[in-house]
Design a protein around this motif. Structure first.
Motif, short mmCIF file in Angstrom:
data_model
loop_
_atom_site.label_atom_id
_atom_site.label_comp_id
_atom_site.label_asym_id
_atom_site.label_seq_id
_atom_site.Cartn_x
_atom_site.Cartn_y
_atom_site.Cartn_z
N LEU A 174 3.83 -7.86 4.58
CA LEU A 174 2.29 -7.86 5.06
C LEU A 174 1.58 -8.23 3.72
O LEU A 174 0.46 -9.07 4.00
CB LEU A 174 2.05 -6.35 5.52
CG LEU A 174 0.62 -6.42 6.11
CD1 LEU A 174 0.16 -6.91 7.33
CD2 LEU A 174 0.28 -4.64 6.19
N ARG A 175 1.82 -7.74 2.76
CA ARG A 175 1.07 -8.00 1.28
C ARG A 175 0.90 -9.29 1.05
O ARG A 175 0.11 -9.72 0.38
CB ARG A 175 1.82 -6.96 0.47
CG ARG A 175 1.06 -6.82 -0.93
CD ARG A 175 1.85 -5.89 -1.69
NE ARG A 175 1.55 -5.72 -3.48
CZ ARG A 175 2.16 -5.61 -4.14
NH1 ARG A 175 3.44 -5.63 -4.35
NH2 ARG A 175 1.64 -5.43 -5.45
N THR A 176 2.21 -10.22 1.22
CA THR A 176 2.16 -11.40 0.70
C THR A 176 1.90 -12.45 1.90
O THR A 176 1.95 -13.87 1.57
CB THR A 176 3.56 -11.85 0.36
OG1 THR A 176 4.62 -11.78 1.36
CG2 THR A 176 4.08 -11.15 -1.01
N GLY A 177 1.34 -12.05 2.80
CA GLY A 177 0.78 -12.75 4.22
C GLY A 177 1.89 -13.47 4.87
O GLY A 177 1.70 -14.49 5.66
N HIS A 178 3.24 -13.03 4.89
CA HIS A 178 4.25 -13.68 5.75
C HIS A 178 4.31 -12.92 7.13
O HIS A 178 4.78 -13.61 7.94
CB HIS A 178 5.59 -13.08 4.88
CG HIS A 178 6.04 -13.94 3.80
ND1 HIS A 178 5.55 -13.70 2.69
CD2 HIS A 178 6.59 -15.08 3.53
CE1 HIS A 178 5.91 -14.60 1.72
NE2 HIS A 178 6.67 -15.45 2.33
N VAL A 179 3.65 -11.78 7.20
CA VAL A 179 3.23 -11.44 8.68
C VAL A 179 1.77 -11.07 8.51
O VAL A 179 0.87 -10.84 7.64
CB VAL A 179 4.10 -10.29 8.97
CG1 VAL A 179 5.52 -10.70 9.06
CG2 VAL A 179 3.93 -9.03 8.11
N ASP A 180 1.39 -10.92 9.85
CA ASP A 180 0.03 -10.58 9.90
C ASP A 180 -0.16 -9.20 10.09
O ASP A 180 -1.28 -8.51 9.93
CB ASP A 180 -0.76 -11.43 11.25
CG ASP A 180 -0.51 -12.86 11.07
OD1 ASP A 180 -0.90 -13.51 10.25
OD2 ASP A 180 0.33 -13.21 11.98
N LEU A 181 0.75 -8.52 10.86
CA LEU A 181 0.49 -7.07 11.09
C LEU A 181 2.20 -6.26 10.83
O LEU A 181 2.96 -6.99 10.93
CB LEU A 181 0.43 -6.65 12.74
CG LEU A 181 -1.20 -7.45 13.26
CD1 LEU A 181 -1.09 -7.35 14.85
CD2 LEU A 181 -2.16 -6.34 12.72
N TRP A 182 1.78 -5.02 10.75
CA TRP A 182 2.99 -3.95 10.37
C TRP A 182 2.84 -2.78 11.40
O TRP A 182 1.74 -2.18 11.04
CB TRP A 182 3.07 -3.91 8.96
CG TRP A 182 4.12 -2.96 8.79
CD1 TRP A 182 5.31 -2.77 9.13
CD2 TRP A 182 4.00 -2.11 7.32
NE1 TRP A 182 6.08 -1.65 8.35
CE2 TRP A 182 5.10 -1.33 7.40
CE3 TRP A 182 2.80 -1.96 6.37
CZ2 TRP A 182 5.40 -0.31 6.38
CZ3 TRP A 182 3.23 -0.94 5.46
CH2 TRP A 182 4.41 0.10 5.41
N ILE A 183 3.87 -2.60 12.18
CA ILE A 183 3.82 -1.19 12.94
C ILE A 183 4.75 -0.28 12.16
O ILE A 183 5.75 -0.44 11.63
CB ILE A 183 4.33 -1.49 14.24
CG1 ILE A 183 4.05 -0.13 15.19
CG2 ILE A 183 5.78 -1.75 14.16
CD1 ILE A 183 4.34 -0.25 16.48
N SER A 184 3.84 1.04 11.78
CA SER A 184 4.44 2.03 10.69
C SER A 184 3.99 3.22 10.96
O SER A 184 2.76 3.31 11.35
CB SER A 184 4.28 1.44 9.54
OG SER A 184 4.96 2.43 8.55
N ASP A 185 4.75 4.21 10.47
CA ASP A 185 4.29 5.52 10.41
C ASP A 185 3.23 5.70 9.38
O ASP A 185 3.33 4.99 8.13
CB ASP A 185 5.34 6.62 10.50
CG ASP A 185 4.99 7.78 9.78
OD1 ASP A 185 4.65 8.62 10.59
OD2 ASP A 185 5.24 8.21 8.41
N GLU A 186 2.21 6.48 9.41
CA GLU A 186 1.34 6.67 8.52
C GLU A 186 1.91 6.91 7.02
O GLU A 186 1.46 6.41 6.07
CB GLU A 186 -0.10 7.66 8.74
CG GLU A 186 -1.06 7.53 7.79
CD GLU A 186 -2.31 8.65 8.32
OE1 GLU A 186 -3.44 8.22 8.13
OE2 GLU A 186 -2.03 9.49 9.00
#
Length: 256
Positions: A174-186
């Motif tokens: 996510l940080r490097t722009g390889h994906v647009d979104l990330w599903i995660s626990d807070e």
């Protein structure tokens, strides 16, 4: 002296006590395998030692029920497969969902959680509902509840979903722009951002909350379906006890 005779009520009470004792002893005699994953701050290996909030809760339950068992950390897909198919396997931290309800014998909740679809502050994405996410690439973890949830909503691995075995890889993507979104626990998302030297309040955008993943108490511990009921009941009692005596609250304060 005449032989001692017992009335039917006394015999029933004694029989019940003996059976309970045998059940508890049988539960303790079983070889229990405990599996988890690297899901900081719930479970993580630091300096060669497994720690984390959920790990401390599980260890407190083991102490309470006087059972000795080692805990193994492994990729989630492997841990999940073991708990699905082998008897006497305890798995944590596992989200309790409708799809999983009948697959395991549930001990109880060990940690609350809040789930989001995150975007990066350098490429913030506004979502009004889950359908808005279908046009974006989403980082998931293989077989974890976030990925299972999205697959259940007709998202496809290899198309919208980019699956990996490690949570920290998804933050990097996510940080490097390889994906647009990330599903995660807070808590997991915030912890990984800080471990990378970032301030999650500055780098992560909560694009959409996923309340369906927060039902049934958040993260739980559960036994495989082939585990004897006596073992399950023993651990359920142990978890209730550490909640009642303040041990659980002390652990939660430490990690929150």
């Amino acid at each position: 002296m005449p032989p001692l005779t017992l009335n039917s009520k006394t015999r029933c009470v004694l029989y019940g006590a003996v059976m309970l004792w045998l059940g508890v002893c049988g539960a303790r005699a079983e070889t229990i395998r405990i599996v988890t994953e690297e899901l900081p701050p719930y479970s993580m290996t630091r300096d060669g030692k497994l720690t984390g909030m959920s790990t401390e809760v599980v260890q407190a339950v083991l102490n309470e029920v006087n059972v000795q068992a080692s805990i193994q950390s492994m990729p989630w897909a492997r841990a999940y497969d073991l708990a699905l198919h082998d008897p006497n396997v305890l798995i944590y931290s596992i989200s309790r969902t409708a799809e999983r309800e009948g697959l395991f014998k549930w001990i109880g909740s060990i940690a609350t959680s809040r789930w989001y679809l995150y975007s990066s502050s350098t490429h913030p994405i506004s979502l009004t509902d889950l359908d808005d996410a279908r046009d974006w690439q989403i980082a998931t973890v293989n077989e974890d509840v976030g990925e299972q949830y999205l697959i259940g909503k007709k998202f496809i691995v290899g198309e919208q979903l980019q699956s990996s075995n490690r949570y920290e890889l998804n933050y990097q993507k996510l940080r490097t722009g390889h994906v647009d979104l990330w599903i995660s626990d807070e808590l997991n998302a915030g912890y990984l951002a800080r471990q990378a030297g970032d301030d999650p309040a500055r780098t992560l955008v909560q694009s959409l909350r996923v309340p369906e993943l927060e039902e049934n108490g958040g993260l739980s511990m559960a036994f495989s379906a082939g585990t004897p009921d006596a073992t399950v009941q023993l651990f359920q009692k142990g978890l209730r006890t550490i909640r009642e005596n303040g041990t659980y609250d002390a652990i939660a304060r430490k990690w929150n």
